[in-house]
Structure formats: C-alpha cells, structure tokens
Design an enzyme around this catalytic site. Structure first.
Site, PDB file in Angstrom:
ATOM      1  N   LYS A  86     -34.078  18.836  88.521  1.00 30.47           N
ATOM      2  CA  LYS A  86     -33.860  17.400  88.819  1.00 30.47           C
ATOM      3  C   LYS A  86     -32.660  17.154  89.727  1.00 30.47           C
ATOM      4  CE  LYS A  86     -30.960  16.423  84.880  1.00 30.47           C
ATOM      5  NZ  LYS A  86     -30.898  16.456  83.428  1.00 30.47           N
ATOM      6  N   ARG A 126     -26.948  10.917  72.636  1.00 32.32           N
ATOM      7  CA  ARG A 126     -27.941  10.502  73.607  1.00 32.32           C
ATOM      8  C   ARG A 126     -29.268  10.620  72.845  1.00 32.32           C
ATOM      9  NH1 ARG A 126     -28.777  13.070  79.573  1.00 32.32           N
ATOM     10  NH2 ARG A 126     -30.279  14.362  78.458  1.00 32.32           N
TER      11      ARG A 126
HETATM   12  C1  PLP Z   1     -30.365  17.592  83.123  1.00 31.90           C
HETATM   13  C2  PLP Z   1     -30.611  18.220  81.835  1.00 31.90           C
HETATM   14  C3  PLP Z   1     -30.220  19.547  81.627  1.00 31.90           C
HETATM   15  C4  PLP Z   1     -29.489  20.370  82.656  1.00 31.90           C
HETATM   16  O1  PLP Z   1     -28.120  20.174  82.513  1.00 31.90           O
HETATM   17  P1  PLP Z   1     -27.050  20.920  83.434  1.00 31.90           P
HETATM   18  O2  PLP Z   1     -25.753  20.450  82.916  1.00 31.90           O
HETATM   19  O3  PLP Z   1     -27.314  20.489  84.839  1.00 31.90           O
HETATM   20  O4  PLP Z   1     -27.244  22.370  83.256  1.00 31.90           O
HETATM   21  C5  PLP Z   1     -30.506  20.110  80.391  1.00 31.90           C
HETATM   22  N1  PLP Z   1     -31.141  19.421  79.429  1.00 31.90           N
HETATM   23  C6  PLP Z   1     -31.516  18.139  79.593  1.00 31.90           C
HETATM   24  C7  PLP Z   1     -32.205  17.437  78.466  1.00 31.90           C
HETATM   25  C8  PLP Z   1     -31.269  17.499  80.800  1.00 31.90           C
HETATM   26  O5  PLP Z   1     -31.659  16.226  80.958  1.00 31.90           O
END
Ligand code: PLP
Length: 359
Positions: free
Chosen positions: A37, A132
C-alpha cells in the site's frame, strides 16, 4: 511532461531490503508478507519485492488487490483493512485472506464465499492496546467459536496491529498475550490456528534482538523494506538501504528575501496563521512542487544544509542560504521521503516515476 517532479525508485535496493528482512525473519521461522500500500501497489515495485522472496503480498486497499490480480500477480494476498460490508464479494473473489474484527462482516464473507464455492481465510485481529482495529482479548474465544461454525470461511489465525493509532510498541508481553490467546482458542474451540501475525515493521526490532516470542510466525512489512526506517521505534534500520526512493523537483525561482513577511498577517492558503522567526535576509529557492503533489511534511532535503520553510498547493520554499553548492533556476533539488511522503507521492498523478537498478 518536462520538469515534472520525479519519484526515482531503485528497484534493486528494494529487492535487497526485502531479502535482508526475509532472511532475518526466516531464521526465526517468521513469514514475511510484503505490504504494497505504501506505493499504491505499483507493479514494478511489487515485482522487486517478490524477487526478495516474500511469502505473500498484502495491501489495505481492495482497489490495489484487484489491480494486482488484473496484472496476473497470483501470489497469496491478504487484505489488511477490515473488509467493507458492502464489498465482501470482491474480497472473496480477489483476496485469499483478510483481517477481520466484526462478526457481521465475517458472516457476509461466509455467505459470499459459499455462493462462489470458495473458502476465504480469516485472520482475527486482536486489540492488544494500540486501539485501532481488533476485538478485545476477552472476546477472542467466543468470536473464534462463532466463526468456526460458518462455512465458506476458515479461521486460520490471530493477528495484531501496533504502533498505528495509539503508538503502542510491540513487546514481548503483548505478543505473548497473542500466543496465549491462540492456546486458549485452540484448546477450547478445537480449531488449529496456524498463523500468528505479530505486526509490521515495528516488530522487526524484537526479531533483531532475538526476543520475539516463539510462535509469532508472520509479519506484514511495508516501511522497513521500502524506506529502511522504523518510525514507531524512531530509528533507521542500520542493515537496510534508506534511499531506495528519492524525489526530485525543479527550481523555478532563486532570490534573497527577508525571513519575515511584510504587511499584516492573516491566514495562509490553508487557513493556518503562519509564524516566522526573523533570521534576516535569506536565500530561498522555490520549487515546482506543492501540497497537491506530496505531503510536504513527509519529505526532507537530501542536502542537510537546506531546510523547507513551507509550502502551498503548488510551491515549496526552501532556505538554501547555508548550502555550499550554487542553485540556479532550472536545477533540480533532491529529497528523501518518510512513509507519509512515499504514500502521497506514489499516489500523485503529477509525479512521474522513474525506475533504476544498481547503485
Ligand atoms: C500498513 C499495514 C502494515 C505494514 O506496516 P509497516 O509499518 O509499513 O510495516 C501492517 N499491517 C497492517 C494491518 C497495515 O495496515
């Protein structure tokens, strides 16, 4: 178009970062999902991550996952945001697994999957304090029992998310709690939970320190492999590249001006009241880059002697007084990116992407 801001992407550095993270995690029996993402699932970068031997892909947006499938990426793919109730058909159709915390949504996924003759994998998110997404710990067993009754969905594991809303750091204690909850669910609900998904980049520190509790067997990594940083723990990861992405923008004005505006101060273009310290006359460059292109707080000049003074929708003003080299109109200035800078610039239609390999 000539002179557009350019996001330069070093694909080899991304592959190398990915390999390094996959190797470290592999030594601790942890699978790595490559999170796409941060760069809008750009296929060239997805390929670079796959070349680093990740165990699966993951994205928070169905739009990105659909796009990946349409481009024939067939890797195991997990949806990282709770599915929208209104979009469960697509989730079942395009994603192999999704993270979930709402029984209503899981029931809808089940119905959709039965209709399609598929089985969709569920990772049940547990809130371990970051506040969250996720069910509260005391509801884990009951929820597992409920989900286990449904056909079309298979509960494959528990997951947790840290360092996002509450800034809570992953710790031995909160990850052990996830393992304990898995034990309870397995003994009392008679299910096997083969995945324990212990967070994202911020959990890597525990892996490095060899303190991640045994049993955690999946991490979902974005920031680390892309930028080599770990914002939650406020660190650069020393064994990763930090410059796989850089942003370049063209200078359109260079002038010496006072550091305090002249005249009565109202609001700036975004409704804020600006404040300025008087540093006398300063040399400033204006760039053809603004808030419409990138989240300006998410970029920093590569030349540490320069500072961003501010930006409006189409202009960014940089103090270049302390810079050694001369900057002229038409020159390009280079910036590094934080995660928010990367998110915004890779999604911008005003920024051209250029791909590089090697040094
Ligand atoms: C974006 C996201 C990640 C990735 O996190 P990073 O800090 O970029 O490694 C992992 N888990 C969820 C649920 C996310 O939304």
């Amino acid at each position: 178009m000539n002179g557009c801001p350019i996001l330069e992407i070093n694909l080899d550095k991304i592959t190398e970062n990915t390999k390094a993270v996959v190797d470290l995690c592999g030594n601790h029996n942890i699978d790595v999902l490559g999170v796409t993402k941060g760069f809008s699932a750009d296929p060239r970068i997805v390929e670079a991550i796959i070349a680093g031997n990740i165990n699966g892909l993951a994205d928070a947006r169905m739009e990105n996952i659909v796009e990946l499938r349409n481009k024939n990426f067939c890797q195991h793919t997990t949806l990282l945001r709770i599915p929208r109730l209104s979009n469960v058909d697509n989730v079942v159709k395009y994603a192999d697994a999704s993270v979930n915390s709402e029984l209503t949504v899981i029931r809808a996924l089940s119905k959709a999957a039965i209709q399609m003759g598929k089985v969709h994998d569920i990772i049940l998110m547990v809130d371990l304090g970051d506040l969250r997404e996720g069910i509260m710990q005391e509801n884990v067993l009951e929820t597992v029992l409920q989900v286990n009754k449904l056909s079309g969905v298979s509960i494959v594991g528990l997951g947790t998310n840290m360092g996002c809303f509450g800034g809570v750091l992953p710790s031995v204690e909160n990850l052990k709690m996830l393992i304990e909850l898995k034990g309870i669910a397995e003994s009392y609900a008679g299910v096997r939970l083969r995945v324990l998904s212990g967070g994202g980049t911020s959990t890597l520190l525990l892996v490095e320190n060899r303190s991640v509790p045994a049993g955690i067997n999946q991490l979902r990594i974005g920031e680390g492999i892309l930028l080599g940083t770990d914002t939650t723990n406020n660190r650069k990861i020393s064994w990763l590249h930090h410059d796989a992405f850089r942003l370049r923008a063209e200078v359109i004005e260079v002038k010496e001006k006072p550091s305090v505006p002249i005249g009565e101060i109202g609001k700036d273009a975004f409704g804020n009241t600006p404040h300025f310290a008087d540093k006398g006359i300063r040399k400033r460059a204006i760039l053809a880059l603004g808030k419409q292109d990138v989240y300006i707080e998410g970029i920093y000049p590569k030349d540490r002697n320069c500072t961003i003074l501010g930006a409006s929708s189409d202009h960014t003003i940089v103090d270049i007084t302390e810079r050694d080299a001369i900057i002229k109109v038409g020159d390009k200035m280079e910036f590094g990116l934080t995660y928010s800078g990367l998110l915004s610039s890779s999604a911008s239609r005003y920024i051209i992407k250029k791909y590089r390999r090697g040094e």
